[in-house]
Each structure stands twice: as structure tokens, then as C-alpha cells.
Write an enzyme that holds these catalytic residues in place. Sequence first.
Site, PDB file in Angstrom:
ATOM      1  N   ASP A   1       7.426  -9.012 -42.268  1.00 11.62           N
ATOM      2  CA  ASP A   1       7.732  -7.805 -41.475  1.00 11.62           C
ATOM      3  C   ASP A   1       8.469  -6.660 -42.187  1.00 11.62           C
ATOM      4  OD1 ASP A   1       7.247 -10.006 -39.905  1.00 11.62           O
ATOM      5  OD2 ASP A   1       9.034  -9.838 -38.706  1.00 11.62           O
TER       6      ASP A   1
ATOM      7  N   GLU B   1       7.399 -10.846 -30.496  1.00 17.64           N
ATOM      8  CA  GLU B   1       8.306 -10.608 -31.619  1.00 17.64           C
ATOM      9  C   GLU B   1       8.390  -9.109 -31.910  1.00 17.64           C
ATOM     10  OE1 GLU B   1       7.787 -14.572 -34.323  1.00 17.64           O
ATOM     11  OE2 GLU B   1       6.257 -13.073 -34.629  1.00 17.64           O
TER      12      GLU B   1
END
Length: 562
Positions: A152, A321
Site C-alpha cells: 500500500d 481496508e
Amino acid sequence: MKNILTIALSLLLSLGVQARDIDIKCLAGDICHVRVSSDNKTKYVLLPVEESAKEAEVEVIVNNNRVRTLWIRLALSHIDYYVPFALEDFQGSEVLLQIHVPSVPITLSNRGWVGSDLCVNNIRLSDSLDFSSETSERPAYHHTPEYGWMNDPNGMFYKDGEWHLYYQWGPYGLVWNNMTWGHSVSKDLVHWEHRHAAIEADALGAVFSGSCVVDHNNSCGFGKDAVIAMYTMDGAVQSQNLAYSLDGGNTFTKYEKNPVLTAGIPDFRDPNMFWNEETGRWNLVLACGQQMQFYSSPDLKEWKEEGKFGKLYGAHGGVWECPDLFCLPTPDGKGKKWVLLCNINPGGIMGGSATQYFIGDFDGHQFIPDDPDRYTGGRALWMDYGKDHYATVSFSDAPDGRRTVIAWMSNWEYADKVPAIDYRSSNSIARDVFLYKGADGLLYMGSRPAPEYDKAGLDKTFAVNGSAQWVLSNSEKEAVVITYDAKAMTLSVDRTESGDVSFKHTFPAVTTAPLHKKLTSLRIFVDLNSVEVFGNNGEVVLTNLVFPSAPLSNIKTMKYEK
Ligand code: FRU
């Protein structure tokens, strides 16, 4: 990372500098001490890695204090590459790496892991990360980590002409682990400079995803214009923690009263905070299992729980998420709407990981979606219809009122299997998001390439008038086929013959996006390992990885009829 650093290594060996500074002692078949003296000035300890070995536990003990624990696939039967453990932060102190290889059973006739001698004999000191002898290539304009694993994007913000990009970084191998915030900076979103790791794991755990804000009014008390990061500490539990930077985001100090938020649930992470102009308070959105939880605060330290969103809405095939929440102007320029980004894995529209979004209103307490029917019964809106667009979040304080996002260009279905040397994963090009009206009269969010890329002239642009196909190919007969079907109102990308697709059965795929409007233009960005397709300058987007054996540099346009 094969052969990595070998030149530097042999040079150092011939100089014989390390014998003085490094002492390696095996205490038992599965325990070894690597001690680097406090006089040492060398930058790295190089550790040999074997990709298929089990992870060894490496405790980092500085001046007799355990500062963190690393998990590294130390070589047992052969060396695939070396990973550097950076000593710079500990100069002047003795550093002891206590290595434990629990998976090797010790018998009388077997001296255990240490008995293989391979790893122990190849642990060395080095001063440089010399990638010059490497065969690995890099994308021309996509961000990659200097080495190691990446997932990420984290904590992105813009300040003083620079775009700061932090990212989930695993410096000790090519698979996920030992998460820390890597840091890169760019002035033009094309060229990225690597900086020192920004927020590192400590004795309490690893540093997971989060966000940054610039505290213009010193509401947090760390200083005017301090950069404040909030990240998830993944330790005994997942908790939210603050760190602040007084040098524009280069180095961070962890807040001494951490954590600022805890809860007794296993998936409690990825804090995304922003200043809410309308309420004059900070807001925070956090992923909690399969819902998004909102909080508010005057100072980023004390947080009040507000509403939750998501139980009845959107896709729920996996964990939610990496949220984000921001305002965008409506297409007529007269109003505005809030957009909640919600990354989900698995359960994405093309299988595995993807980004869904919701359009509605947020009053600082609750998010209320417009037209809730669009999101009920498992229905969802998707930001990108390729397979490799995940963990999308936006920069704080982007210039000119822009809302600029970056996604991790991979998919948890096969992220740790894609071909890799030196580093694994890249990020998407930056995109500016916007709202537009579909032919059905409803609002959608699009994402167009950031204007910086217009100047750089990196893409191929086509005017579109009816069904058509674009074939990207190379001399090896590998190809990616993009198809606009005006009857079916779809845009698709076929990568089944794009080169190496063998590492996972779900990789050779045709990804298809529904169109909410007729297609009139197409922009295609092709780089070393990716094809990003933007219809109507971002009203529809497909992002896909490719691993061709030669660049897909030919483009042919053809008529398409079914
Ligand atoms: C998403 C994610 C986050 C987490 C991070 C750990 O890809 O699972 O939820 O913070 O990766 O690296």
C-alpha cells in the site's frame, strides 16, 4: 536480487575491513549471534537470503535492548540474494543480531542450521548498495521501492512543491513482512527520489498503513506545519499511533503517549485523517472488519467515536481496508459530494483486491449514501476494472484544490508470485479524481491521469468513433488487446497472451468495464510491467500488470465487429 552486491562484497573481503568490526558466534545449532562493534562505521550488514527457506527470527539488540524483531528467509542451502540491514541509525552503539532458526530440528548427527555454514559464512559488512551490476529493469515512470517488497501507498501529502509518498515496505526480502514506512519524494510525479525509511517497526510491532496531514494551525501541539502521521501498529493487537515530523516528513518521532486508539477487534486498521472545514474538527476513518468507523477530534490525540458505515452496503466478499473520505465538486460546479473509498480484499470486481466507492454526504458524524439502492444486495461502484489497482488513497493538501490518488498496482491473489528481481511491486500513475454524470443521470467517480503526465507526454491518445480494438504487441508475439464494444457498452483488456502469465492461474485474464457513457477517447499508458487504460480521460479505467519478454511498443488500431 541475484548476484546483488557481489562486487561490493568481494572488494570489502579483499580489504579485510570487517574482521575487526563483526563477530559471528554460533551458540547452538539453531542460535547464532552476529555482533557489530560500536566502533564500526560501515553502513550495512548483508544477510544472505534463500527465497524458499522458512523465516528465521532475527532479534535486533542495541546496547542490550531489543529494538525490533525481523523475519528473514536466511539461506540454508543456497543464496538467492542479499538483503541489507542498515546500521546507520545505530552508529556508536553495539548492535547484536540474535538469529534463531526454529524450523531446523537438531539431532546428534546434525549440527542444525548453523551446521550448514552457508549463511553464517556469508554474513558480511558493506558500505554500498551497488545495483549497477544488476540485470533488473525498472519502469520508466512508475514508482518502485529501491529494493525489497512493497504494498500500500501510505501517508501521502504535498508540501512546498514536493509530493511525499510513503509505502508499506518490507526491506528484508521479496515477500510481505517486517512492515515499515518507506519514503519517496517527487517534484513531478514522474521521477521519484528514495529517502530513508520514515517510520520503522519497534519492539511493539510492525508499522502498517495510515495517513499524514500537515498541521497548519498547530492544533496537535507538535509545532506549526508539523507533518503528523497516524499508522496502525500491528503488535499484540492492532492499534492507532501518532508520529510527528518537524523536518517536512523526512524523519518522524513517535508520540510518547501512543496508542491513541485501541479496540478489541482483530481487523482495526489503516487510519485516514483529514481536517473537516465544515465542522472545524479533525475526522478519522478507520477500517473495522467489514465496516468503516468514523471519529472526530480537536487535536488528533483525543478521538471521539462517531458513526459507522457499510454493514448493508457495497461488496462484502472480504475485509475492508485502507479507507479514504473526501469532498469533490459536482459536475455542474455548483455543489459538492463526499466520496468514501473502501478497498476490499478479496471480493473485488475482477477477483481478489479492488477499490469500491460510495457517493453521499458526511456531516462529521455519519456518512449517508445517495441512492442507497446502488449499493444494496451486494451491488457496488468500482473505481477501476483492471486486476491491479488496490489500496487507493489520496494525497493531503494536493495543490489547486486537486484530489490526487495513487494505487498499489498489484493484487493479493498473486502479489508475492509476480516475476521480480531486486524489488517487488510498483505503484500506479497518480490520478486526479472527479465526479461525472452517466447516461443514466447518476453520478460516478472517474480518475484521470494527473496533469503532470500531459507535460511528460507518456501516453498514446486516440479519438474513438464506434467499436474498435487496439493491439499492443512486441516482436515475441506477445500482446495485450483492448476492445471497445459500442453495442455491449464495454471496454475490456485482454492480457491472456501478454508474456509470462504462468505464475498464477488467475493472472491470464480478460478484465471488462461497463461504460456509463459512449466512448469518445482513449489514453493508454504502457510501461515496463503495466498497461493503464483511461476511457474518456478517466471516466472508465482499467489497470493491469503485464510481464512481456520485450516491451509492448507496437500499437495497432483495428475496427471491431462481433
Ligand atoms: C492492505 C493491508 C492493510 C495493512 C497493510 C499491511 O493491503 O492489508 O490493511 O495495513 O496491508 O501491510
